[in-house]
Each structure stands twice: as structure tokens, then as C-alpha cells.
Design an enzyme around this catalytic site. Sequence first.
Site, short mmCIF file in Angstrom:
data_model
loop_
_atom_site.label_atom_id
_atom_site.label_comp_id
_atom_site.label_asym_id
_atom_site.label_seq_id
_atom_site.Cartn_x
_atom_site.Cartn_y
_atom_site.Cartn_z
N TYR A 53 10.25 2.42 -16.23
CA TYR A 53 10.41 2.85 -14.85
C TYR A 53 11.41 4.00 -14.76
CZ TYR A 53 7.90 -1.34 -13.26
OH TYR A 53 6.96 -2.32 -13.03
N SER A 211 1.58 -5.47 -6.70
CA SER A 211 0.76 -4.77 -5.70
C SER A 211 0.17 -5.74 -4.68
CB SER A 211 -0.36 -3.97 -6.37
OG SER A 211 -0.92 -3.04 -5.47
N PRO A 212 1.00 -6.57 -4.04
CA PRO A 212 0.48 -7.56 -3.09
C PRO A 212 -0.19 -6.95 -1.86
CG PRO A 212 2.88 -7.43 -2.95
CD PRO A 212 2.48 -6.63 -4.15
N GLY A 215 -1.26 -1.24 -2.75
CA GLY A 215 -0.83 0.13 -2.51
C GLY A 215 -0.66 0.47 -1.04
N LEU A 218 -3.28 -3.01 2.58
CA LEU A 218 -3.26 -4.25 3.36
C LEU A 218 -2.08 -4.30 4.33
CD1 LEU A 218 -4.24 -6.66 0.46
CD2 LEU A 218 -5.64 -6.12 2.47
N GLY A 220 -1.74 -2.52 7.14
CA GLY A 220 -2.07 -1.92 8.44
C GLY A 220 -2.42 -0.45 8.33
#
Length: 323
Positions: A53, A211-212, A215, A218, A220
Site C-alpha cells: 500500500y 470492497s463491501p 467501489g 452500493l 447510492g
Amino acid sequence: MEFTHLGRTGLSVSRLCLGTMNFGPHTTEPDAHVIMDTAHDLGINFFDTANVYGWGENRGRTEEILGSWFGQGGGRREKTVLATKLYGEMGSWPNEGKLSALNIRRAVDASLKRLNTDYIDLYQMHHVDRATPWEEIWQAMEVLVAQGKIIYVGSSNFAGWHLAQAQETAKARNFLGLVSEQSIYNLLERTVELEVVPAAQHYGLGLIPWSPLNGGILGGVLRKEREGLRRLEGRAAEAVGAKREQIQAYEDLAAELGQEPGDIALAWLLSRPAVTAPIVGPRTLEQLHAGVRALDVTLDQKTLDRLDEIFPGHRTAPEDYAW
């Protein structure tokens, strides 16, 4: 904050895991420190990072930001269940990536130095290494445990049969083996339900979804597009275009329930079998607070059934596709 055990271990971790991938590339070091302090204030004790990272020429930068935060003292390190990963190439020379015993030895020492700590709670393999035998991997991990450099071992992006392979080899060596698997898992991406989730349940592994919100799709996305708060382009635009009807139905359901779409996505994951803690990877303090909101959302069976209608999942293989 709610806490649970990580898989079959006695280790207590928060039901949300703080992802740090944005620290460095998108979030400055001072802002990252504020986010981590706030995470502790909110009861989040489970932090996830990786040696790569920071990305590109800045690989390792995110671990350094965590290390400088730990260096401030105040019990920051002691209060944190620290998870990091290895596998990705950290240089251009041979043996600077993947899971050879040599790279495992070098990578853990480099991470410990960047993280400003003398041990890692959960050392995760970022990907499966098909070229390295499990006997070599486990021997190297056993040495690290004996040296006190790591406590637990986890995996990430493994297939179900990789989990079985790893665990059966560890069992033959009288070693604890894996205690967690970190996979992409969300309402739009449910492939892990075929074999990874059943394998995790069978072997007592805690599932850590990354990634719940897929990206941000989900979270909105269509409403934000209409309000001019987000502009869709590239792969995000293609993904939304292919699933626009489903996403609209999902956002309509969220409005009907009086909830934010992102809160529903996280609450749904928290209701799934084997899931220990979804990873929330905020760029800002506001995004961290938004993630924590989901802990107060309870989805009844009618809502769960409706979500399955909008985003069909999978049964365990082979029944999902055969008798």
C-alpha cells in the site's frame, strides 16, 4: 462497538475493520492519524494494511504512516489488532515478492520496521502462490510465530480449494494454520458463496470482506449522479450501466426503509455466515462515521429476502449448478 472472535480463535476484534489503503495516496499522514484516533474512540480495534500500500514508487508508505501513529504512544499499538499482508512485489529484483521462505523472512522484517512494532497480530498472504509448496510456506510461518514476530496467519483472495489445501497441510504439521480469509464480497459480488464461504465455515476461518460497497457502487451511486455529486466514467460507468436496473431497485428499497444504501450494504454483510468484519477504507473522517452507522441497522427477513431478489446469490457448490 460490537466485538466478535476472529474465526475459531480467542482473539476479539471489532465488527468493522479499518482499511488503510487510502492512507498516503489519497489521505495525508495527519488526516490518517486523526482517522485512526477516531476509529479507536469509536471502538474499532481491528486495522488492516499491506506492505504494497502506497503503490508504485511509494510502496510501503501506508505501513510507515501507521508506524508513525504507533510511535505517538498512548497505547495506540497495544489497543490495535494489526493485520498486514505480503505477496506483492516490493522491488524489481528476484525474491522481492510472493511466498518463498526467503521473501517471507525478509518481508516480515521490512514490515515490522515500517510499522514501528516488534510483532504483527495477523500476517496475511495477499494472494495464493501456486509456485511455492505449502510445506515451505508453513515452515517459514512457524519460524515467525516461534520468533514472536507474528501471532496468527491469514489469507486473502484464496479459492475454496486453496483454503482446504492450506489447512490440511497445516494440520499434518500440528500447526494452527489459517484463521481468516479476506475476500471481495458484497451484494453485487457474491461468488465466494459457492466455495469460499463454506470452506471458511468448515475450517473455522473468519471472513473479512473487502470492497463491501463495490467501489462505491452500493453507496447510492445513482442518486449521487443525479445530484451532481459523482461523475461516472471508465470501469465504474460500465459496471453501473450493466447493473443499473438492479442498483436503482436497491436504492429505491433503501429510500423506502429510510436508510442510506451504503449502510444497508454493510448491515447485509454483517448478517452473513462466517463474516467477522467488513473492511471500511475511508479517505475522510466523514466516511469513517458513515461506515460505523451500519452497526445500528438491523435488516428483517423480509428485507433480506428482497435483497436476494435484487442481487441473487449462490448456493453452496455443486448444488448451485448441479443436482
